[in-house]
Enzyme design. Structure first.
Site, PDB file in Angstrom:
ATOM      1  N   THR A  78       0.816  -1.571  -0.404  1.00  0.00           N
ATOM      2  CA  THR A  78      -0.252   0.107  -0.152  1.00  0.00           C
ATOM      3  C   THR A  78       1.216   1.217  -0.003  1.00  0.00           C
ATOM      4  O   THR A  78       0.306   2.437  -0.806  1.00  0.00           O
ATOM      5  CB  THR A  78      -0.871   0.086   1.364  1.00  0.00           C
ATOM      6  OG1 THR A  78      -1.698  -1.366   1.212  1.00  0.00           O
ATOM      7  CG2 THR A  78      -1.832   1.203   1.154  1.00  0.00           C
ATOM      8  N   ASN A  84      -5.473  -9.119  -8.204  1.00  0.00           N
ATOM      9  CA  ASN A  84      -5.583 -10.163  -6.906  1.00  0.00           C
ATOM     10  C   ASN A  84      -6.746 -11.198  -6.917  1.00  0.00           C
ATOM     11  O   ASN A  84      -7.352 -12.149  -6.337  1.00  0.00           O
ATOM     12  CB  ASN A  84      -5.327  -9.748  -5.655  1.00  0.00           C
ATOM     13  CG  ASN A  84      -6.528  -8.335  -5.845  1.00  0.00           C
ATOM     14  OD1 ASN A  84      -5.916  -7.140  -6.684  1.00  0.00           O
ATOM     15  ND2 ASN A  84      -6.990  -8.010  -5.291  1.00  0.00           N
ATOM     16  N   GLN A 125       0.929  -9.940  -6.647  1.00  0.00           N
ATOM     17  CA  GLN A 125       0.418 -11.027  -6.491  1.00  0.00           C
ATOM     18  C   GLN A 125       1.745 -12.223  -7.612  1.00  0.00           C
ATOM     19  O   GLN A 125       0.868 -12.927  -7.251  1.00  0.00           O
ATOM     20  CB  GLN A 125      -0.623 -11.086  -6.686  1.00  0.00           C
ATOM     21  CG  GLN A 125      -1.540 -10.740  -5.549  1.00  0.00           C
ATOM     22  CD  GLN A 125      -2.363 -11.366  -4.788  1.00  0.00           C
ATOM     23  OE1 GLN A 125      -1.468 -12.162  -4.939  1.00  0.00           O
ATOM     24  NE2 GLN A 125      -2.383 -10.516  -3.226  1.00  0.00           N
ATOM     25  N   SER A 132       4.937  -7.440  -2.470  1.00  0.00           N
ATOM     26  CA  SER A 132       5.543  -6.993  -0.276  1.00  0.00           C
ATOM     27  C   SER A 132       5.272  -8.673  -0.061  1.00  0.00           C
ATOM     28  O   SER A 132       5.087  -9.853  -0.520  1.00  0.00           O
ATOM     29  CB  SER A 132       3.580  -6.701  -0.219  1.00  0.00           C
ATOM     30  OG  SER A 132       2.897  -6.935   1.259  1.00  0.00           O
ATOM     31  N   HIS A 159       4.347 -10.252   2.521  1.00  0.00           N
ATOM     32  CA  HIS A 159       3.544 -11.606   3.125  1.00  0.00           C
ATOM     33  C   HIS A 159       2.731 -12.190   2.369  1.00  0.00           C
ATOM     34  O   HIS A 159       1.564 -12.915   3.249  1.00  0.00           O
ATOM     35  CB  HIS A 159       2.694 -10.897   4.097  1.00  0.00           C
ATOM     36  CG  HIS A 159       1.385  -9.531   3.759  1.00  0.00           C
ATOM     37  ND1 HIS A 159       0.109 -10.116   3.521  1.00  0.00           N
ATOM     38  CD2 HIS A 159       1.983  -8.420   3.117  1.00  0.00           C
ATOM     39  CE1 HIS A 159      -1.001  -9.591   3.109  1.00  0.00           C
ATOM     40  NE2 HIS A 159       0.295  -8.070   2.981  1.00  0.00           N
ATOM     41  N   CYS A 168      -9.380  -6.820   1.967  1.00  0.00           N
ATOM     42  CA  CYS A 168      -9.766  -5.701   2.909  1.00  0.00           C
ATOM     43  C   CYS A 168     -10.885  -4.764   2.340  1.00  0.00           C
ATOM     44  O   CYS A 168     -12.113  -4.300   2.641  1.00  0.00           O
ATOM     45  CB  CYS A 168      -8.419  -4.827   1.861  1.00  0.00           C
ATOM     46  SG  CYS A 168      -7.667  -5.407   0.125  1.00  0.00           S
TER      47      CYS A 168
HETATM   48  N1  PLP Z   1      -1.935  -4.694  -4.339  1.00  0.00           N
HETATM   49  C1  PLP Z   1      -2.351  -5.743  -4.983  1.00  0.00           C
HETATM   50  C2  PLP Z   1      -2.094  -6.708  -6.129  1.00  0.00           C
HETATM   51  C3  PLP Z   1      -2.464  -6.763  -3.332  1.00  0.00           C
HETATM   52  O1  PLP Z   1      -3.034  -7.970  -3.608  1.00  0.00           O
HETATM   53  C4  PLP Z   1      -2.687  -6.453  -1.980  1.00  0.00           C
HETATM   54  C5  PLP Z   1      -2.946  -6.958  -1.093  1.00  0.00           C
HETATM   55  O2  PLP Z   1      -3.728  -7.716  -1.495  1.00  0.00           O
HETATM   56  C6  PLP Z   1      -1.939  -5.312  -2.311  1.00  0.00           C
HETATM   57  C7  PLP Z   1      -1.718  -4.781  -3.322  1.00  0.00           C
HETATM   58  C8  PLP Z   1      -1.822  -4.715  -1.000  1.00  0.00           C
HETATM   59  O3  PLP Z   1      -0.692  -5.048   0.175  1.00  0.00           O
HETATM   60  P1  PLP Z   1       0.191  -4.983   1.492  1.00  0.00           P
HETATM   61  O4  PLP Z   1      -1.005  -5.398   2.621  1.00  0.00           O
HETATM   62  O5  PLP Z   1       1.298  -5.549   1.442  1.00  0.00           O
HETATM   63  O6  PLP Z   1      -0.254  -3.739   1.900  1.00  0.00           O
END
Ligand code: PLP
Length: 394
Positions: free
Chosen positions: A76, A155, A183, A203, A205, A331
């Protein structure tokens, strides 16, 4: 959560468990060597070495140079930085930012914010499988275009975008190109030069690493403002004390993904297709969202819609049997709004509500899939009998 109940996790796109090998690599950096990597004493220099070797491994995977990798706290943050940081360099009337309508909310809402700041935000269309229309995008990129931001893969539906072609268009027109590769990272080979991307987000996680660590790749020479100002870490581009255990975890998670990439893609694609075929054959009035069977799709994603029932009711029923799935992206799930991704594909809001996202991963077994599928079939049948939407008694 009932303690005695075995849990079956089918929500790997939301987040992944930390791999035990990753945890082991991180452990020394919590209490044994906890030093600040900016400190110039010996423990500080050791911590700094751990950070720099992590930067190198991540850069290697992406075909980048280590100085182009910047550690952040989340995707994010990286996506906010990419868009706002480039926007802050805008000159004259070069204020057009092109995105797709199926981006993650952290891109969509950042774009919304920039619109309020006077930028022109243009959404380039996607087809009914979620693939960006490259020809249309080519028409949209003009001399007022500051930035194009298109995700590498989606995602919710696992659609893989034609990033190389988009990168070529941007390169030819000298426009900065960002891709949110959250992803895709760790699942498939990614090379920033082959893709012609200037900025790339990933990312930890999502790849069996810890939460709270991510990167923004920034091609050398790209003009971008910092999002966080402070002590000058990360070449004065992203201030804040570095999260050493998190970064080391991201490195180890990357190493494992790269080593096991081919094997995992093969195993997970097989399970993905098994799930898809079973649902198609055994559960009537069900529809696969996104790319059709056999078309390119992330190895771990099945997104399916069932007529006459609500995705949320199905999620709750599966949960009562120990199974975790998602209705859309994690989210936005609690909002109970129809997914913006599904509606962008031309699916009506009503139909979109009958959707669940099933995402598998490294620790999903054939046995888990078997249990999942038989439980899913029973749940759908049960909910349809009770559903007021089911006037045909299907
Ligand atoms: N972008 C995509 C395509 C995602 O799937 C996600 C999380 O679901 C994010 C951004 C945001 O990731 P983070 O949780 O590291 O902020």
């Amino acid at each position: 959560m009932k303690k005695e109940q075995k849990r079956y996790y089918f929500d790997y796109a939301a987040t992944t468990p930390v791999d035990k090998r990753v945890l082991k690599a991180m452990k020394p950096y919590f209490s044994d060597n906890f030093a600040n990597p900016s400190s110039i004493h010996t423990p500080g220099m050791d911590a700094s070495e751990a950070v720099e070797s992590s930067r190198k491994i991540i850069a290697n995977y992406l075909g980048a140079t280590p100085s182009e990798i910047f550690f952040t706290s989340s995707a994010t943050e990286s996506n906010n930085w990419a868009l706002k940081g480039i926007a802050a360099t805008a000159k004259g009337d070069k204020k057009k930012i092109i995105i797709s309508p199926i981006e993650h909310h952290c891109v969509l809402n950042t774009a919304k914010y920039l619109k309020k700041m006077g930028f022109e935000i243009v959404e380039t269309p996607v087809d009914k499988e979620g693939i960006v229309d490259v020809e249309k995008l080519k028409e949209l990129v003009d001399d007022k275009t500051l930035l194009v931001s298109i995700m590498h893969s989606n995602n919710e539906m696992g659609t893989i975008e034609p990033i190389k072609e988009i990168g070529k268009i941007c390169d030819d027109k000298n426009v900065t190109f960002h891709t949110d590769a959250v992803q895709s990272y760790g699942k498939m080979p990614l090379n920033v030069n082959e893709m012609n991307v200037d900025l790339l987000t990933a990312s930890s996680h999502k790849i069996y690493g810890p939460k709270g660590t991510a990167i923004l790749y920034i091609r050398g020479g790209t003009q971008i403002e910092a999002l966080l100002h402070g002590g000058g870490q990360e070449s004065d581009k992203r201030s804040s004390t570095l999260n050493v255990p998190g970064i080391v975890g991201f490195r180890k998670a990357t190493e494992i993904c790269v080593k096991e990439m081919k094997k995992e893609w093969k195993k997970q694609s097989k399970l993905r297709d098994k799930i898809t075929k079973y649902i198609k054959e055994k559960i009537p009035n069900s529809h696969l969202n996104g790319p059709a069977l056999g078309k390119p799709r992330l190895c771990n994603n099945v997104n399916v819609r069932f007529d006459f029932i609500e995705g949320e009711s199905l999620l709750m029923d599966l949960d009562s049997h120990g199974i975790a799935v998602s209705t859309s992206s994690a989210c936005s799930s609690p909002k109970l709004e129809a997914s913006h991704v599904l509606t962008a594909l031309g699916i009506s809001k009503g139909d979109a509500h009958g959707t669940i996202r099933i995402t598998i991963g490294r620790f999903t077994s054939e046995k888990d899939v078997k249990y999942f599928l038989t439980t899913l079939e029973k749940s759908v049948t049960k909910l349809r009998v009770m559903s007021p939407l089911n006037t045909r008694n299907c």
